[in-house]
Design a protein around this motif. Structure first.
Motif, PDB file in Angstrom:
ATOM      1  N   THR A  99       0.462  -1.590  -0.164  1.00  0.00           N
ATOM      2  CA  THR A  99       0.204   0.171  -0.202  1.00  0.00           C
ATOM      3  C   THR A  99       1.153   1.390   0.495  1.00  0.00           C
ATOM      4  OG1 THR A  99      -0.086  -0.465   2.724  1.00  0.00           O
ATOM      5  CG2 THR A  99      -1.370  -1.391   1.565  1.00  0.00           C
ATOM      6  N   GLY A 100       2.458   1.385  -0.064  1.00  0.00           N
ATOM      7  CA  GLY A 100       2.760   2.264  -0.190  1.00  0.00           C
ATOM      8  C   GLY A 100       3.058   2.935   1.653  1.00  0.00           C
ATOM      9  N   ALA A 101       2.299   2.375   2.842  1.00  0.00           N
ATOM     10  CA  ALA A 101       2.018   3.352   4.120  1.00  0.00           C
ATOM     11  C   ALA A 101       3.546   3.506   4.480  1.00  0.00           C
ATOM     12  CB  ALA A 101       1.490   2.173   4.776  1.00  0.00           C
ATOM     13  N   LYS A 102       3.154   4.017   5.933  1.00  0.00           N
ATOM     14  CA  LYS A 102       4.568   4.612   5.997  1.00  0.00           C
ATOM     15  C   LYS A 102       4.021   5.300   7.621  1.00  0.00           C
ATOM     16  CE  LYS A 102       4.963   8.662   3.817  1.00  0.00           C
ATOM     17  NZ  LYS A 102       3.855   8.899   3.213  1.00  0.00           N
ATOM     18  N   VAL A 103       5.111   5.603   8.502  1.00  0.00           N
ATOM     19  CA  VAL A 103       5.418   5.183   9.573  1.00  0.00           C
ATOM     20  C   VAL A 103       4.084   6.662   9.608  1.00  0.00           C
ATOM     21  CG1 VAL A 103       6.100   6.068  12.123  1.00  0.00           C
ATOM     22  CG2 VAL A 103       6.797   4.178  10.524  1.00  0.00           C
ATOM     23  N   GLY A 104       3.123   7.742  10.331  1.00  0.00           N
ATOM     24  CA  GLY A 104       2.134   8.336  10.706  1.00  0.00           C
ATOM     25  C   GLY A 104       1.610   8.766   9.573  1.00  0.00           C
ATOM     26  N   ASP A 105       1.057   7.490   9.103  1.00  0.00           N
ATOM     27  CA  ASP A 105      -0.010   7.925   8.257  1.00  0.00           C
ATOM     28  C   ASP A 105      -1.055   7.389   9.071  1.00  0.00           C
ATOM     29  OD1 ASP A 105       1.410   8.188   5.965  1.00  0.00           O
ATOM     30  OD2 ASP A 105       1.533   6.190   4.739  1.00  0.00           O
ATOM     31  N   VAL A 106      -2.463   7.742   8.379  1.00  0.00           N
ATOM     32  CA  VAL A 106      -3.354   7.044   8.943  1.00  0.00           C
ATOM     33  C   VAL A 106      -4.229   6.394   8.726  1.00  0.00           C
ATOM     34  CG1 VAL A 106      -6.034   8.247   9.784  1.00  0.00           C
ATOM     35  CG2 VAL A 106      -3.502   9.556  10.016  1.00  0.00           C
ATOM     36  N   ILE A 107      -4.819   5.555   9.342  1.00  0.00           N
ATOM     37  CA  ILE A 107      -5.787   4.129   8.685  1.00  0.00           C
ATOM     38  C   ILE A 107      -6.812   4.293   9.470  1.00  0.00           C
ATOM     39  CG2 ILE A 107      -3.654   3.282   8.080  1.00  0.00           C
ATOM     40  CD1 ILE A 107      -3.200   0.975  10.809  1.00  0.00           C
ATOM     41  N   ARG A 108      -7.909   2.970   8.816  1.00  0.00           N
ATOM     42  CA  ARG A 108      -8.679   2.834   9.710  1.00  0.00           C
ATOM     43  C   ARG A 108      -8.711   1.774   9.682  1.00  0.00           C
ATOM     44  NH1 ARG A 108     -12.959   5.702  11.015  1.00  0.00           N
ATOM     45  NH2 ARG A 108     -15.005   4.921  11.471  1.00  0.00           N
ATOM     46  N   ILE A 109      -8.917   0.457  11.069  1.00  0.00           N
ATOM     47  CA  ILE A 109      -9.102  -0.482  10.419  1.00  0.00           C
ATOM     48  C   ILE A 109     -10.288  -0.898  11.595  1.00  0.00           C
ATOM     49  CG2 ILE A 109      -6.895  -0.790  11.762  1.00  0.00           C
ATOM     50  CD1 ILE A 109      -7.451  -0.839  14.941  1.00  0.00           C
ATOM     51  N   GLY A 110     -10.823  -1.948  11.393  1.00  0.00           N
ATOM     52  CA  GLY A 110     -12.183  -2.864  12.091  1.00  0.00           C
ATOM     53  C   GLY A 110     -12.620  -3.879  11.200  1.00  0.00           C
ATOM     54  N   TRP A 111     -13.113  -4.873  11.322  1.00  0.00           N
ATOM     55  CA  TRP A 111     -13.882  -6.190  10.980  1.00  0.00           C
ATOM     56  C   TRP A 111     -15.430  -6.265  10.588  1.00  0.00           C
ATOM     57  CZ3 TRP A 111     -12.173  -5.971  15.987  1.00  0.00           C
ATOM     58  CH2 TRP A 111     -12.924  -6.393  16.714  1.00  0.00           C
ATOM     59  N   ASN A 112     -16.327  -6.984  10.017  1.00  0.00           N
ATOM     60  CA  ASN A 112     -17.723  -7.133   9.839  1.00  0.00           C
ATOM     61  C   ASN A 112     -18.607  -6.527  10.787  1.00  0.00           C
ATOM     62  OD1 ASN A 112     -16.978  -7.286   7.154  1.00  0.00           O
ATOM     63  ND2 ASN A 112     -17.233  -9.443   6.890  1.00  0.00           N
ATOM     64  N   ASP A 113     -19.520  -6.618  10.694  1.00  0.00           N
ATOM     65  CA  ASP A 113     -20.869  -6.189  12.725  1.00  0.00           C
ATOM     66  C   ASP A 113     -20.129  -5.076  12.552  1.00  0.00           C
ATOM     67  OD1 ASP A 113     -21.885  -8.172  10.393  1.00  0.00           O
ATOM     68  OD2 ASP A 113     -21.225  -9.115  11.527  1.00  0.00           O
ATOM     69  N   VAL A 114     -18.798  -4.591  12.298  1.00  0.00           N
ATOM     70  CA  VAL A 114     -18.519  -3.384  13.719  1.00  0.00           C
ATOM     71  C   VAL A 114     -18.060  -1.958  12.789  1.00  0.00           C
ATOM     72  CG1 VAL A 114     -17.287  -4.957  15.076  1.00  0.00           C
ATOM     73  CG2 VAL A 114     -16.140  -3.804  14.106  1.00  0.00           C
ATOM     74  N   GLU A 115     -18.365  -1.275  13.629  1.00  0.00           N
ATOM     75  CA  GLU A 115     -18.102   0.309  12.839  1.00  0.00           C
ATOM     76  C   GLU A 115     -16.200  -0.141  13.348  1.00  0.00           C
ATOM     77  OE1 GLU A 115     -18.937   4.864  13.013  1.00  0.00           O
ATOM     78  OE2 GLU A 115     -20.347   3.884  14.091  1.00  0.00           O
TER      79      GLU A 115
END
Length: 957
Positions: free
Chosen positions: A700-716
Motif C-alpha cells: 500500500t505504500g504506507a509509512k510511519v505517521g499515516d492515518v489508517i482505519r481498522i475494523g471487521w464486519n459487523d463493527v464500525e
C-alpha cells in the motif's frame, strides 16, 4: 595346526596391539549392528506413540476393527450370515494381537412405529425405530428404571431395553407398546420398552463403536434376536456389526504385515460375498506409512555415522599398520627366502578371521547397549531419564555385523598386502626415506576431495536459494544423506590438505629460531620435520576426532534450537489458553435436513444478523495461578481489514497490553531493526498507535505517521496512526502461503498484521474473546499449572503447552537419531582416539629408547628429555588439535546452514540460524586436553624408568 600355533604365538607377542585391533573390530560390529536395532526400537516406540496420539485426537480406539454388512431378505438355505460370523471369529485371531473385546450387534432396518393403543400415545407423532441386540449387553449396563426384559415374547410382545434418548426422541414412556407394520412383513411385530438403561462405565471399550442410533434402537436379548429374527428364513432385512477391539500396545513392527494382510483378507471377503458393507480400521493408514519411515530412518542413521565409520577405518588401518610395521623385516626376509605373497597372506587372513569371529560374537551385544545410549539422548552430549526403548537382537543385526567384520578385516589386511610387495632392500630404503610424501598426497586425494566437497556445497546452496525464492516446501524432516556425508569428506580433505602444508610450517619454525633453539628443541624440530609421514596418522586422527565433534555439536545444537524456537515463536509464550465467555448467542436450532445450524429458512422473520454480545470473564485469576510469572491478554481477529486511503486489505488484527505482552511473550533477538521492547515502548505512547507488517507497507505504500482505519464486519471501524513497521511478531508467520491459484514467489498473498492496543479495540470496536498467554517461572512444571487451573475451577476451552510440544519434538525419531547418533559417534571417536593416541606414542617411545639413552649419556637431563617429549607432542598432537579446531569451525560455518533444507521453508519462523554453544566446544577441549595430558603423564612415567645402560645395550643388540 603348526600354522595356527605360529599365528597364535605371533598374536601373543603383540598382544596389546592385537587387543586394540580386536577392540576396534568389536566397536565396528557394534556400530553396524546397532543400526537395525535402533531403527526397529525407535520405530516401535513411534508406532505406539502415533497410535496413542491418534486415540487422543479422534477419541477412537486404534485397535478397533469395525465391520458392518447388510443382508437382504434371507432365502431358504442362505448361510451367508453364519459363514460371516465364523469368518470374523477366525479373522479376529489372525491379527495376532490380544483381543480386548469382541462384540456382535444385530439390527433390523428402520421401520415406522405406531402405538398399539392410540389412546395412550399421540398417533400423529412420526416414530421410527429398529430392533437390535448386542452380545453381553447385560454385563455393561446399569438399570436406570424398570425391569430386565424377558428372554421370550410375553403374549406376543417383545420386551426391550432403551436408552433415555429414545424415550425423548420418540415421545413415549416405559410400558407404551408399539407396533411395527410393514408390507414386507408377514405378520406385525409388537414391542414394548420395559427398562431404561445407561452405560455402567463411560470408559468401557464396549461402547467404542455403538453409541449411535440410540434414539431409535430397541434392544432385546441377544439369544431371542438370534432365535426369532436371524434364524428364521424369509423374515426381514437385517444389519450385522462385528466390532473387535485389539490391544494395539502389543503391536510389533514384525506384525504390521500380518495386520495389514488380515484386514485386506476381510475386505476381500466382504467384497466377494456381500453387496452392501462398510469396513473401518483407521490403524491401517498409520501402519502403511511405516515402510517408508523405516527406509528414511535407516538412510539417516548411516549418513550420520559416516564420520565415525571413517574414524574407525582409520583406527583399524593405523593399528594394523603398527602391527605390520613391527613384522615388515620378518615379511621381507620370508619373501627373500622364496615365500610367496599368498603364503604370507594366509597367516594374516586366518588372524583376521579369528579376531573377526570374536568381534562378531560380542559386537552385537555391545551394539545392544549402544542403542540404549541412543534412546536416552536429549541433545548433543545430553542424556535424560526417559522410558527405555525396547531393544532386541535379531537376524538383521548379525547380518550387518557380518558385513562390518568383512569390511573391517579387509581394511586390516591392506597394510599386510602392501608389506608383502616390498623386498628386504626396499624395506631398508623405506626406513631411510621417512620424509617422502604419503601416497594420498602423491595422488592429490586431498585436493580432489576438497574440490568435490566445495562443488556439492555450492549445489546445496543453489537448491536452498531456489526453495527460499520460490516459496517451495520441503517434506517433513526430509533428510538428504549428503548433508552428513559431504561434511565428513570435507573434514577429511581439509585435514589432509593442512597436513600437506604443515611440514613447511615446521621448516619455517626451525629456520626462524635456528640460532637460538636449545639442543633438545633443535633435535625435536629435526625429528618432526624429517619424519612428517610418521606423524600424519596420529595427527589426522586427532584432526578428524576434534573437527567431527565440533561439527556434530554445532549441527545437533542448531537443529534442536531451531525446532524449539519454531515452536516457541509459533505459540508466542509458554502457555496459550482460551476460556469460556458468556454471550447472548441463540442456541443452535435443528432444522430440516441439509439446513445449517446458523441458517434460517426462507420466509422466517428477522432480516439482519444480530451481532453476538460477549461478557469478559475476570482476568486476575490467571495471574494468580501457581507457577505463573506473568500473564497477558492477546486478542486476534483473523478476518479484520485495514484501509489506507482507497486501499482496503484483509489483515490479522492483534490487540495487546504492551507492558504485560512484553513480559510474557517469547521473541528472538535481532529479528527486527530495533529491539522488540523498543516497538512496545513506541506503541505505548499513544492509545491510537498501531504497528503494521512489512507486507502492508510494501503493498500500500504506507509509512510511519499515516492515518489508517481498522475494523471487521459487523463493527464500525476506528481510526489509528502507524507508529512502526515490523517484519516478525510473536505467533505471526509472515511467509506467503501459496495456493493453487497463486504464482510462485508472489507477494500479493503475503500475510498481513496490525498490532494495536487491546483497550482501544474493546472501547472503539467490540469486546470479543481473546487468548490468555502465560509465562511460567523458571523450573516450574506445567503439571502444577494444570492442578491450579482445576483448583480455581477456571473453565478452559483450549490450551497449548509449548514446553510439552518441545518435549514431543525431542521424542521425534529423526531428532532422536540426530542427537543420539552424533553423541554416540563422538563418544566412540574420543574412545578410539584415546586408545590410538596411547598406542602410537607408546610404540614411538619404545622406538626412541636408544636415542633417549644416548642423549642422557651425552649429558641431556631428564627435564630436558621431558621438554623434548612435550615439544614433540605440541608439534604433532597439539598441531592436530589446532588444525582440528580450524577444520571443525570452517566445516560448521559452511555446512550447518544447509540443514535448513530439512525444514519446511514456509513454516520455519523465525528464520533458520546456526547455533554454537561455547559449552559444547569447552567439553571437547577438556576431553582432548585430558587425553593428551594422560598420554604425556604415562609417557613421562615410562621415560623416567629408562636406564641408560639398558638403552645402549638394546641398541647394541
Amino acid at each position: 595346526m603348526a600354522l595356527l600355533l605360529m599365528i597364535l604365538r605371533k598374536m601373543a607377542k603383540n598382544r596389546w596391539l592385537e587387543l586394540s585391533l580386536l577392540l576396534g573390530l568389536i566397536i565396528s560390529v557394534a556400530l553396524a549392528s546397532s543400526m537395525p536395532i535402533y531403527t526397529h526400537a525407535i520405530l516401535q516406540r513411534m508406532l505406539i506413540k502415533d497410535l496413542e496420539v491418534q486415540q487422543t485426537n479422534t477419541q477412537k480406539h486404534p485397535g478397533l476393527v469395525a465391520n458392518q454388512a447388510y443382508f437382504g431378505k434371507a432365502k431358504e438355505g442362505d448361510k451367508r450370515l453364519a459363514e460371516t460370523d465364523a469368518f470374523m471369529t477366525a479373522m479376529s485371531k489372525r491379527f495376532d494381537l490380544p483381543i480386548l473385546l469382541s462384540t456382535v450387534t444385530r439390527g433390523t432396518k428402520t421401520y415406522k412405529l405406531t402405538p398399539s393403543d392410540p389412546s395412550k400415545l399421540d398417533p400423529k407423532v412420526n416414530r421410527y425405530g429398529e430392533i437390535a441386540a448386542m452380545t453381553d449387553l447385560e454385563k455393561h449396563i446399569r438399570l436406570v428404571d424398570g425391569v430386565m426384559p424377558s428372554t421370550k415374547p410375553v403374549n406376543g410382545v417383545y420386551e426391550a431395553l432403551v436408552f433415555p434418548e429414545l424415550l425423548t426422541k420418540q415421545k413415549i414412556v416405559l410400558g407404551n407398546e408399539l407396533t411395527i407394520v410393514d408390507d414386507d412383513l408377514k405378520s406385525t411385530i409388537r414391542i414394548k420398552p420395559v427398562a431404561v438403561i445407561d452405560r455402567a462405565d463411560f470408559t468401557d471399550l464396549y461402547w467404542t463403536n455403538t453409541m449411535k442410533d440410540l434414539n431409535s434402537r430397541f434392544f432385546i436379548p441377544s439369544v431371542l434376536f438370534e432365535q426369532d429374527f436371524t434364524k428364521r428364513s424369509n423374515f426381514m432385512d437385517q444389519f450385522s456389526y462385528w466390532d473387535i477391539v485389539l490391544d494395539y500396545h502389543q503391536l510389533k513392527l514384525e506384525g504390521i504385515d500380518t495386520f495389514i494382510a488380515t484386514q485386506k483378507e476381510i475386505d476381500d471377503y466382504f467384497s466377494r460375498n456381500l453387496e452392501t458393507y462398510t469396513s473401518s480400521n483407521t490403524t491401517i493408514i498409520t501402519l502403511q506409512s511405516y515402510g517408508e519411515k523405516e527406509k528414511k530412518l535407516r538412510i539417516l542413521l548411516w549418513s550420520l555415522n559416516v564420520p565415525v565409520c571413517i574414524l574407525l577405518a582409520f583406527y583399524l588401518f593405523m593399528v594394523a599398520n603398527l602391527i605390520t610395521d613391527r613384522q615388515k623385516t620378518e615379511i621381507a626376509v620370508l619373501r627373500s627366502r622364496g615365500a610367496s605373497r599368498a603364503q604370507i597372506m594366509i597367516g594374516y587372513v586366518i588372524e583376521g578371521i579369528l579376531l573377526g569371529g570374536v568381534a562378531l560374537l560380542f559386537g552385537p551385544f555391545v551394539g545392544l547397549q549402544l542403542t540404549k545410549v541412543l534412546g536416552a539422548s536429549n541433545g548433543f552430549l545430553s542424556f535424560v531419564q526417559r522410558a527405555a526403548i525396547e531393544v532386541k537382537l535379531g537376524q538383521e543385526a548379525y547380518q550387518y555385523g557380518l558385513i562390518a567384520v568383512i569390511a573391517s578385516v579387509g581394511m586390516v589386511l591392506i597394510p599386510a598386502v602392501l608389506a608383502t610387495r616390498v623386498s628386504i632392500v626396499g624395506h631398508k630404503q623405506t626406513i631411510a626415506r621417512k620424509n617422502k610424501l604419503s601416497f594420498v598426497h602423491k595422488i592429490y586425494l586431498d585436493v580432489v576431495l576438497l574440490a568435490v566437497s566445495m562443488y556439492l556445497l555450492q549445489s546445496f546452496k543453489r537448491r536452498m536459494d531456489d526453495l527460499n525464492a520460490l516459496g517451495l516446501d520441503s517434506l517433513d524432516m526430509k533428510v538428504d544423506p549428503l548433508l552428513f556425508v559431504v561434511p565428513a569428506f570435507f573434514i577429511f580433505a581439509m585435514g589432509l590438505f593442512l597436513l600437506r602444508i604443515y611440514p613447511w610450517v615446521i621448516k619455517l619454525i626451525y629456520a626462524v629460531g635456528r640460532k637460538w633453539w636449545p639442543p633438545y628443541l633443535y633435535s625435536t624440530l629435526l625429528q618432526v620435520g624429517r619424519s612428517t609421514t610418521q606423524y600424519q596418522f596420529i595427527m589426522l586422527f586427532i584432526i578428524m576426532t576434534l573437527a567431527t565433534g565440533i561439527f556434530s555439536a554445532s549441527a545437533a545444537r542448531t537443529m534442536n534450537k531451531n525446532v524449539e524456537e519454531k515452536i516457541q515463536y509459533k505459540n508466542g509464550s509458554d502457555i496459550v489458553l482460551q476460556t469460556a465467555w458468556d454471550n447472548d448467542a441463540p442456541p443452535p436450532q435443528s432444522g430440516p435436513p441439509g439446513l445449517d445450524s446458523g441458517e434460517k429458512p426462507q420466509g422466517s422473520e428477522g432480516g439482519g444478523k444480530k451481532r453476538v454480545q460477549y461478557v469478559e470473564p475476570p482476568f486476575m485469576p490467571f495471574t494468580q495461578l501457581t507457577g505463573v510469572e506473568s500473564a497477558a491478554r492477546v486478542f486476534k481477529k483473523e478476518d479484520a481489514y485495514i484501509s489506507i486511503g482507497k486501499d482496503t486489505k484483509k489483515t490479522t488484527l492483534m490487540g495487546i497490553d504492551t507492558d504485560d505482552f512484553g513480559r510474557t511473550a517469547w521473541f528472538r533477538d535481532h529479528l527486527l531493526d530495533h529491539h522488540f521492547y523498543d516497538y512496545l515502548n513506541v506503541l505505548a505512547t499513544d492509545s491510537k498507535a498501531v504497528l503494521i507488517s512489512r507486507s502492508i507497507a510494501e503493498e500500500t505504500g504506507a509509512k510511519v505517521g499515516d492515518v489508517i482505519r481498522i475494523g471487521w464486519n459487523d463493527v464500525e471501524g476506528a481510526t489509528s496512526v502507524i507508529y512502526g513497521i515490523i517484519d516478525y511478531w510473536p505467533s505471526w508467520n509472515p511467509n506467503p502461503i501459496l495456493t493453487a491459484s497463486s504464482s510462485s514467489g508472489s507477494k500479493t498473498n503475503a500475510p498481513k498484521l496490525v498490532i494495536g492496543h487491546l483497550s482501544f479495540i474493546q472501547n472503539n470496536l467490540a469486546v470479543e474473546p481473546y487468548d490468555v498467554w502465560l509465562k511460567l517461572k523458571p523450573d516450574m512444571t506445567s503439571q502444577a499449572l494444570y492442578e491450579s487451573l482445576e483448583q480455581k475451577r477456571l473453565s478452559v476451552t483450549r490450551l497449548v503447552d509449548t514446553n510439552m510440544m518441545v518435549i514431543w519434538s525431542k521424542n521425534d525419531p529423526f531428532q532422536l537419531a540426530v542427537n543420539g547418533v552424533m553423541t554416540l559417534g563422538f563418544l566412540i571417536a574420543i574412545g578410539i582416539s584415546f586408545i590410538g593416541f596411547l598406542l602410537y606414542w607408546l610404540l614411538s617411545l619404545y622406538g626412541q629408547i636408544l636415542q633417549f639413552g644416548v642423549l642422557r649419556a651425552m649429558g641431556i637431563s631428564y627435564r630436558q628429555l621431558i621438554g623434548m617429549l612435550v615439544a614433540e607432542q605440541l608439534l604433532t598432537s597439539g598441531a592436530g588439535v589446532l588444525i582440528g579446531m580450524i577444520t571443525g569451525n570452517v566445516a560448521s560455518r559452511l555446512f550447518v546452514p544447509l540443514f535448513q533444507l530439512t525444514f519446511d521453508s514456509s513454516s520455519q519462523v523465525p528464520p533458520f540460524q546456526v547455533s554454537f554453544d561455547p559449552k559444547d566446544q569447552l567439553h571437547l577441549y577438556i576431553i582432548v586436553t585430558i587425553m593428551i595430558g594422560l598420554g604425556l603423564l604415562l609417557l613421562g612415567t615410562m621415560l623416567s624408568r629408562i636406564k641408560i645402560h639398558q638403552a645402549v645395550k638394546l641398541g647394541e643388540d
